[in-house]
Design a protein around this motif. Structure first.
Motif, PDB file in Angstrom:
ATOM      1  N   VAL A  10       6.735 -47.471  42.279  1.00 43.49           N
ATOM      2  CA  VAL A  10       8.037 -46.903  42.615  1.00 43.49           C
ATOM      3  C   VAL A  10       7.852 -45.727  43.564  1.00 43.49           C
ATOM      4  CG1 VAL A  10      10.035 -45.668  41.681  1.00 43.49           C
ATOM      5  CG2 VAL A  10       9.085 -47.612  40.433  1.00 43.49           C
ATOM      6  N   VAL A  11       8.645 -45.693  44.643  1.00 47.44           N
ATOM      7  CA  VAL A  11       8.708 -44.528  45.515  1.00 47.44           C
ATOM      8  C   VAL A  11       9.874 -43.652  45.085  1.00 47.44           C
ATOM      9  CG1 VAL A  11       9.379 -43.781  47.854  1.00 47.44           C
ATOM     10  CG2 VAL A  11       7.549 -45.451  47.560  1.00 47.44           C
ATOM     11  N   MET A  12       9.627 -42.361  44.992  1.00 47.13           N
ATOM     12  CA  MET A  12      10.670 -41.374  44.686  1.00 47.13           C
ATOM     13  C   MET A  12      11.002 -40.616  45.967  1.00 47.13           C
ATOM     14  SD  MET A  12      11.423 -41.355  41.408  1.00 47.13           S
ATOM     15  CE  MET A  12      10.797 -41.923  39.824  1.00 47.13           C
ATOM     16  N   PHE A  13      12.293 -40.567  46.323  1.00 48.71           N
ATOM     17  CA  PHE A  13      12.687 -39.909  47.569  1.00 48.71           C
ATOM     18  C   PHE A  13      13.951 -39.080  47.330  1.00 48.71           C
ATOM     19  CE2 PHE A  13      14.015 -40.725  52.279  1.00 48.71           C
ATOM     20  CZ  PHE A  13      13.706 -39.415  52.597  1.00 48.71           C
ATOM     21  N   PRO A  14      13.795 -37.891  46.703  1.00 48.27           N
ATOM     22  CA  PRO A  14      14.968 -37.042  46.454  1.00 48.27           C
ATOM     23  C   PRO A  14      15.401 -36.276  47.690  1.00 48.27           C
ATOM     24  CG  PRO A  14      12.996 -35.962  45.650  1.00 48.27           C
ATOM     25  CD  PRO A  14      12.558 -37.316  46.154  1.00 48.27           C
ATOM     26  N   PHE A  15      16.631 -35.778  47.657  1.00 50.40           N
ATOM     27  CA  PHE A  15      17.102 -34.832  48.671  1.00 50.40           C
ATOM     28  C   PHE A  15      16.244 -33.573  48.574  1.00 50.40           C
ATOM     29  CE2 PHE A  15      20.282 -31.435  49.846  1.00 50.40           C
ATOM     30  CZ  PHE A  15      20.270 -31.724  51.212  1.00 50.40           C
ATOM     31  N   LEU A  16      16.155 -32.841  49.679  1.00 53.54           N
ATOM     32  CA  LEU A  16      15.233 -31.712  49.756  1.00 53.54           C
ATOM     33  C   LEU A  16      15.858 -30.423  49.207  1.00 53.54           C
ATOM     34  CD1 LEU A  16      13.729 -32.521  53.265  1.00 53.54           C
ATOM     35  CD2 LEU A  16      12.849 -33.150  51.010  1.00 53.54           C
ATOM     36  N   PHE A  18      15.688 -28.309  45.256  1.00 49.12           N
ATOM     37  CA  PHE A  18      14.957 -28.412  43.996  1.00 49.12           C
ATOM     38  C   PHE A  18      15.849 -28.789  42.821  1.00 49.12           C
ATOM     39  CE2 PHE A  18      11.449 -26.773  46.379  1.00 49.12           C
ATOM     40  CZ  PHE A  18      10.371 -27.406  45.775  1.00 49.12           C
ATOM     41  N   GLY A  19      17.155 -28.608  42.959  1.00 48.53           N
ATOM     42  CA  GLY A  19      18.058 -29.135  41.953  1.00 48.53           C
ATOM     43  C   GLY A  19      18.063 -30.660  41.927  1.00 48.53           C
ATOM     44  N   HIS A  20      17.635 -31.277  43.019  1.00 46.97           N
ATOM     45  CA  HIS A  20      17.490 -32.733  43.097  1.00 46.97           C
ATOM     46  C   HIS A  20      16.034 -33.137  42.863  1.00 46.97           C
ATOM     47  CE1 HIS A  20      21.514 -33.777  44.941  1.00 46.97           C
ATOM     48  NE2 HIS A  20      21.506 -32.452  44.977  1.00 46.97           N
ATOM     49  N   ILE A  21      15.106 -32.374  43.440  1.00 44.44           N
ATOM     50  CA  ILE A  21      13.691 -32.707  43.299  1.00 44.44           C
ATOM     51  C   ILE A  21      13.264 -32.678  41.827  1.00 44.44           C
ATOM     52  CG2 ILE A  21      11.349 -31.872  43.791  1.00 44.44           C
ATOM     53  CD1 ILE A  21      12.444 -30.932  46.545  1.00 44.44           C
ATOM     54  N   SER A  22      13.714 -31.670  41.075  1.00 45.22           N
ATOM     55  CA  SER A  22      13.260 -31.515  39.682  1.00 45.22           C
ATOM     56  C   SER A  22      13.574 -32.726  38.808  1.00 45.22           C
ATOM     57  CB  SER A  22      13.862 -30.247  39.073  1.00 45.22           C
ATOM     58  OG  SER A  22      13.348 -29.103  39.719  1.00 45.22           O
ATOM     59  N   PRO A  23      14.799 -33.290  38.828  1.00 49.51           N
ATOM     60  CA  PRO A  23      15.034 -34.489  38.017  1.00 49.51           C
ATOM     61  C   PRO A  23      14.165 -35.678  38.442  1.00 49.51           C
ATOM     62  CG  PRO A  23      17.120 -33.496  38.664  1.00 49.51           C
ATOM     63  CD  PRO A  23      16.050 -32.794  39.439  1.00 49.51           C
ATOM     64  N   PHE A  24      13.898 -35.816  39.748  1.00 54.58           N
ATOM     65  CA  PHE A  24      13.007 -36.886  40.208  1.00 54.58           C
ATOM     66  C   PHE A  24      11.588 -36.660  39.692  1.00 54.58           C
ATOM     67  CE2 PHE A  24      16.462 -38.019  42.960  1.00 54.58           C
ATOM     68  CZ  PHE A  24      16.218 -39.293  43.458  1.00 54.58           C
ATOM     69  N   PHE A 116      16.292 -43.354  45.448  1.00 59.21           N
ATOM     70  CA  PHE A 116      16.737 -42.452  46.504  1.00 59.21           C
ATOM     71  C   PHE A 116      17.934 -41.639  46.050  1.00 59.21           C
ATOM     72  CE2 PHE A 116      19.352 -46.160  46.968  1.00 59.21           C
ATOM     73  CZ  PHE A 116      20.535 -45.765  47.565  1.00 59.21           C
ATOM     74  N   ASP A 117      18.349 -40.714  46.920  1.00 56.58           N
ATOM     75  CA  ASP A 117      19.357 -39.713  46.584  1.00 56.58           C
ATOM     76  C   ASP A 117      20.580 -39.895  47.479  1.00 56.58           C
ATOM     77  OD1 ASP A 117      20.459 -37.387  45.418  1.00 56.58           O
ATOM     78  OD2 ASP A 117      18.540 -36.337  45.462  1.00 56.58           O
ATOM     79  N   PHE A 118      21.561 -39.001  47.314  1.00 56.65           N
ATOM     80  CA  PHE A 118      22.852 -39.163  47.981  1.00 56.65           C
ATOM     81  C   PHE A 118      22.778 -39.099  49.503  1.00 56.65           C
ATOM     82  CE2 PHE A 118      22.498 -34.648  48.363  1.00 56.65           C
ATOM     83  CZ  PHE A 118      23.296 -34.297  49.445  1.00 56.65           C
ATOM     84  N   ALA A 119      21.803 -38.351  50.061  1.00 58.88           N
ATOM     85  CA  ALA A 119      21.784 -38.103  51.507  1.00 58.88           C
ATOM     86  C   ALA A 119      21.093 -39.207  52.298  1.00 58.88           C
ATOM     87  CB  ALA A 119      21.098 -36.760  51.803  1.00 58.88           C
ATOM     88  N   GLN A 120      20.529 -40.197  51.611  1.00 59.98           N
ATOM     89  CA  GLN A 120      19.790 -41.260  52.296  1.00 59.98           C
ATOM     90  C   GLN A 120      20.513 -42.601  52.161  1.00 59.98           C
ATOM     91  OE1 GLN A 120      18.675 -38.953  50.020  1.00 59.98           O
ATOM     92  NE2 GLN A 120      16.453 -38.923  49.987  1.00 59.98           N
ATOM     93  N   GLU A 121      21.798 -42.585  52.487  1.00 66.40           N
ATOM     94  CA  GLU A 121      22.601 -43.805  52.321  1.00 66.40           C
ATOM     95  C   GLU A 121      22.154 -44.924  53.237  1.00 66.40           C
ATOM     96  OE1 GLU A 121      24.540 -42.027  55.887  1.00 66.40           O
ATOM     97  OE2 GLU A 121      23.496 -41.292  54.122  1.00 66.40           O
ATOM     98  N   TRP A 122      21.356 -44.595  54.261  1.00 62.96           N
ATOM     99  CA  TRP A 122      20.831 -45.579  55.208  1.00 62.96           C
ATOM    100  C   TRP A 122      19.631 -46.340  54.636  1.00 62.96           C
ATOM    101  CZ3 TRP A 122      15.954 -43.729  55.487  1.00 62.96           C
ATOM    102  CH2 TRP A 122      15.764 -42.337  55.388  1.00 62.96           C
ATOM    103  N   LEU A 123      19.145 -45.926  53.471  1.00 66.34           N
ATOM    104  CA  LEU A 123      17.896 -46.501  52.969  1.00 66.34           C
ATOM    105  C   LEU A 123      18.008 -47.936  52.452  1.00 66.34           C
ATOM    106  CD1 LEU A 123      15.252 -44.313  51.281  1.00 66.34           C
ATOM    107  CD2 LEU A 123      15.402 -46.712  50.716  1.00 66.34           C
TER     108      LEU A 123
END
Length: 470
Positions: A10-16, A18-24, A116-123
């Motif tokens: 699994v690849v993890m790709f959170p928004f940049l 730390f409120g997003h990085i920490s849960p990932f 992935f996270d909310f900001a990478q809708e293109w993924l």
């Protein structure tokens, strides 16, 4: 395929942020303990901090990313913790420009999934071209998705809400629960998600596109806490909604700094109010004044941590914001600090009995698992809905009362909220809130139950890619 078991990758790709990085990171640690191989994507400048948060495991690797140049985005700033709000919007532009870099990495790694996270809708379409499945991992509770970012939120199937009155109301079909509307100041804040910056997609557009395009949705919640909202999200998107429970953080390693341990150690058990608003939520001067006066009014010892935006002299701001004479009046029982502290260690101290916070959901969970009574003073976005879930639906904490129009609160509002959970009552509401807090604490600390959620998630993902040894 042969009949040999295959390791899930699994690849993890959170928004940049730390409120997003920490849960990932927390999810990565849980999945790794179940034999899942993790490749964690983040900007190179964040790697050191992420490495400190991840378990030392041979199944986890961190892949540093290069942030593309964007005019106006200061070089070297690679998470929102160091940025102004306008720079944070430019960071989304930079993430959009990372598509070729991400495609190259995914082509090389060939994972089964990208979370992935909310900001990478293109993924999702990019990953689909490579035969890779995608999971939108929402770091927000299901209530936030259900209230704000479902297709039904469009007022005439194409137009998002534009007025405060529209935003105050839940979307059509929203379940009948204790949560029926937003306050005026909360709705005004939420209208941000429908705004476009720098010609890019709004937060709402990004989230909706990502949720519609992904293979499955993963929510950091559970049916015990949010069944009506989870069911509503399922009907809105008609695809698998996987659950991993709130992802309880591991107990911290090491010891609390001696100066804090010594100060906290002088007070009786469960008597200290710890108050903090995280690293990216900042109070205004008048709010700091009323909050500190309210804490003084309670008569309890308190440890107040206040932070300020990057580039601001926190000590100077404190001098301006704190009421005259406060420090002298609370000397010995009131501690006010600006800067980072070992929050989990502090909450675990025997003398700490109440956590007054901004209702970031990770902070809410930390309060519950450390047996701290929960008082919430949300400041923005999902914090408002986290607070409503805990205070109205689950009745496991109390929210500081605020004026409808502008969100103003006074020292008496702080005092009343703290008194409700910190003083022993023979009748409602204090006793029932304390009882519910204990019930959710027991649920979250049930390691067998929490591990089952992660195990079921791994089984679900393996089934989705038809791996053996399920």
């Amino acid at each position: 395929m042969d009949n040999q078991p295959t390791e899930l990758h699994v690849v993890m790709f959170p928004f940049l942020a730390f409120g997003h990085i920490s849960p990932f990171v927390q999810l990565s640690n849980k999945l790794s303990s179940h034999g899942v191989r993790i490749s964690f994507f983040s900007a190179a400048g964040n790697v050191h901090r992420i490495k400190a948060m991840l378990h030392h495991s041979q199944t986890i690797q961190i892949i540093p990313l290069t942030i593309p140049h964007v005019d106006g985005l200061p070089p070297g700033l690679e998470s929102t913790a160091e940025m102004t709000p306008s720079a944070s919007e430019l960071l989304k532009v930079a993430i959009d420009l990372m598509q070729p870099q991400i495609k190259t990495l995914l082509s090389q790694l060939k994972p089964h999934f990208v979370l992935f996270d909310f900001a990478q809708e293109w993924l999702p379409p990019l990953a689909s071209e490579l035969g890779i499945k995608t999971i939108f991992f929402s770091v927000f509770i299901a209530l936030t998705t259900a209230f704000c970012t479902v297709p039904a939120r469009l007022t005439d199937t194409t137009k998002p809400p534009t007025t405060i009155e529209e935003m105050k109301r839940p979307p059509p079909g929203f379940p009948k629960t204790s949560i029926t509307s937003l306050k005026t100041f909360e709705a005004r804040d939420f209208l941000y998600i429908f705004k476009s910056f720098h010609g890019g997609a709004s937060v709402y557009d990004r989230v909706l596109t990502g949720l519609k395009g992904c293979t499955a949705i993963l929510a950091k919640t559970c049916n015990d806490m949010e069944a009506p909202y989870i069911d509503y999200v399922k009907t809105q998107f008609d695809k698998p909604v996987l659950l991993v429970s709130p992802v309880v953080p591991e107990p911290p390693s090491g010891e609390l700094e001696e100066r804090w341990a010594k100060w906290l150690g002088q007070f009786p058990s469960n008597s200290v109010i710890y108050c903090s608003f995280g690293s990216e939520t900042f109070l205004k001067h008048d709010q700091i004044k009323e909050l500190s006066l309210g804490l003084e009014l309670t008569g309890f010892p308190f440890f107040l941590v206040l932070n300020f935006p990057a580039g601001v002299d926190g000590s100077a701001e404190l001098d301006k914001a704190l009421p005259e004479g406060l420090l002298e009046r609370v000397k010995g029982r009131g501690l006010i600090h600006t800067g980072w502290v070992q929050q989990q260690h502090i909450l675990a101290q025997n003398s700490v009995g109440c956590y007054l916070c901004h209702a970031g959901f990770s902070s809410v969970i930390e309060a519950l698992v450390n047996d701290c009574q929960l008082v919430m003073l949300p400041q923005k976005g999902d914090q408002f809905l986290n607070s409503k879930l805990m205070s109205l639906d689950l009745k496991a904490g109390v929210e500081v009362n605020r004026r409808d129009e502008d969100g103003y609160f006074g020292k008496e509002d702080v005092f009343k909220a703290v008194k409700t959970v910190m003083l022993e009552f023979d009748e409602e509401p204090g006793q029932s809130i304390r009882a519910n807090q204990r019930r959710w604490r027991d649920f979250l600390l049930n390691k067998e139950e929490q591990s089952r959620y992660v195990g079921d998630l791994v089984k679900d993902m393996k089934a989705m890619v038809d791996l053996h040894n399920i």
